[in-house]
Scaffold this active site. Sequence first.
Site, PDB file in Angstrom:
ATOM      1  N   GLU A 220      -4.652  -3.046   7.381  1.00 31.80           N
ATOM      2  CA  GLU A 220      -5.746  -2.511   6.709  1.00 31.80           C
ATOM      3  C   GLU A 220      -6.990  -4.049   6.933  1.00 31.80           C
ATOM      4  O   GLU A 220      -7.825  -3.400   7.085  1.00 31.80           O
ATOM      5  CB  GLU A 220      -5.373  -2.474   5.179  1.00 31.80           C
ATOM      6  CG  GLU A 220      -6.776  -1.761   4.525  1.00 31.80           C
ATOM      7  CD  GLU A 220      -6.439  -1.220   3.081  1.00 31.80           C
ATOM      8  OE1 GLU A 220      -6.241  -0.068   3.001  1.00 31.80           O
ATOM      9  OE2 GLU A 220      -6.261  -2.274   2.251  1.00 31.80           O
TER      10      GLU A 220
ATOM     11  N   HIS B 105      21.045  -1.554  14.834  1.00 34.79           N
ATOM     12  CA  HIS B 105      21.927  -0.341  14.992  1.00 34.79           C
ATOM     13  C   HIS B 105      20.858   0.810  15.162  1.00 34.79           C
ATOM     14  O   HIS B 105      21.514   2.069  15.291  1.00 34.79           O
ATOM     15  CB  HIS B 105      23.222  -0.023  14.250  1.00 34.79           C
ATOM     16  CG  HIS B 105      23.972  -1.289  14.244  1.00 34.79           C
ATOM     17  ND1 HIS B 105      25.244  -1.239  14.866  1.00 34.79           N
ATOM     18  CD2 HIS B 105      23.790  -2.542  13.696  1.00 34.79           C
ATOM     19  CE1 HIS B 105      25.582  -2.675  14.827  1.00 34.79           C
ATOM     20  NE2 HIS B 105      24.930  -3.378  13.971  1.00 34.79           N
TER      21      HIS B 105
ATOM     22  N   LYS C 197      -9.770  10.959   2.338  1.00 35.20           N
ATOM     23  CA  LYS C 197     -10.154  11.367   1.078  1.00 35.20           C
ATOM     24  C   LYS C 197     -11.218  12.555   1.030  1.00 35.20           C
ATOM     25  O   LYS C 197     -11.142  13.250   0.358  1.00 35.20           O
ATOM     26  CB  LYS C 197     -10.625  10.061   0.225  1.00 35.20           C
ATOM     27  CG  LYS C 197      -9.597   9.054   0.118  1.00 35.20           C
ATOM     28  CD  LYS C 197     -10.301   7.820  -0.869  1.00 35.20           C
ATOM     29  CE  LYS C 197      -9.116   6.790  -0.949  1.00 35.20           C
ATOM     30  NZ  LYS C 197      -9.796   5.706  -1.921  1.00 35.20           N
TER      31      LYS C 197
END
Length: 435
Positions: free
Chosen positions: A277, A298, A412
């Site tokens: 951010e 793995h 948003k």
Amino acid sequence: MNKSGVELTDEVRKAALDANALLESGKGAGNDFLGWVHLPSSISEAELSDLESTAARLKAKADLVICIGIGGSYLGARAVEEALSSSFKYLHKQHDTRIVYAGNNLSEDYLHDLLEASREYSVAVIVISKSGTTTEPAVAFRIFKEEIERRYGKEEARERIVAITDKSRGALKTLSTQEGYKTYVIPDNVGGRYSVLTPVGLLPLAVAGIDIRALVAGAVHMEQATATDKPFDENPAAVYAAVRNILYRSGKKIEILGSYEPRLQYINEWWKQLYGESEGKEGKGIFPASVTLTADLHSMGQYIQEGERILFETILSVEHPDHETKIDADKDNLDGLNFLAGKRLSEVNAQAELGVQLAHVDGGVPNLRLSIPQISAKMIGQLIYFFERACGISGYMLGINPFNQPGVEAYKKNMFALLDKPGYEEASKEIRKRL
């Protein structure tokens, strides 16, 4: 710390120190969000005592405290709590108050399951939101506020709800004043991802039984160790920021933070938000990823070893475990592991770490190693502040504002339009045409 093989030129050293000085002077981009820089050393005894008192009150009333928040309003607290708790704390038969997290997603099943499970407990809530209108935490708080009021009545509910919000405005502040909730302030000059050492992180951690005084003391130590009076080679935050910027300029676009201790997994998650951010803007920035080792050797190990050479690793290494577990000999030795007999598991883990580092460096993956003596509240406090300081330095070296997040609002607007929120009618029409 530096196993990357990069050359720290005088130019780069100066750039890192100049960036650090910019943080100190408050003259750089985003300077209205630099309250975290001297936050650790400014926390008073009265503030810590008040937080501990509120935590004790919540613990006396509830055996389950639900911490509601998203992003920086919960990741820091969860990272520290997970690091400093038993990996299997919920298997222990205990009467201590437990803390769980909500308001960090919009999953109907998650919230339903938490609501159902919480009915077996006496419940309190810590709700964290500067505005009180961020969708995820606001939805969760609406549901749990109603649940607490239904169970205990409004009078008792105000004793079981604590709000951490803006000092003077916003929906949550207004509601808290109306209902008489105990409140704490999210400082105006501290962004969410830098807020773990404010009440945002400290109150939930105190409820979880974490020694917040030791945590803050560790952060104070690192605040001093990364100050502008420290020469470059003695300033770990400046060195880390400089090395990662050199690697970025050389084509390394992804940084993988890894650790050989599963308890640090949420430190990785908090770190990803902090750096993603802060740096990911204006078409720039290192992409932060993480692995938990040796498990991810793995799964992700193949790509790290032989995939596209656009990444580097930063390994968070813990020198001393809290406990001792030795490997015994087996008379049949069917698994062929008798060569490990008598060794502590930490010895095996340490050699795995060294072997992986050698393999990855040989495979063209630069490695940085951050070493801490043990996982303790004081060391985690140091680590939190170290990463914060280095992030600010690194962002300024990159030439961006590391303290805003303009891109976060894009989703948003679309979501509100699709949900027909009042005021978004025109946007809703445009989006539906596109769809």
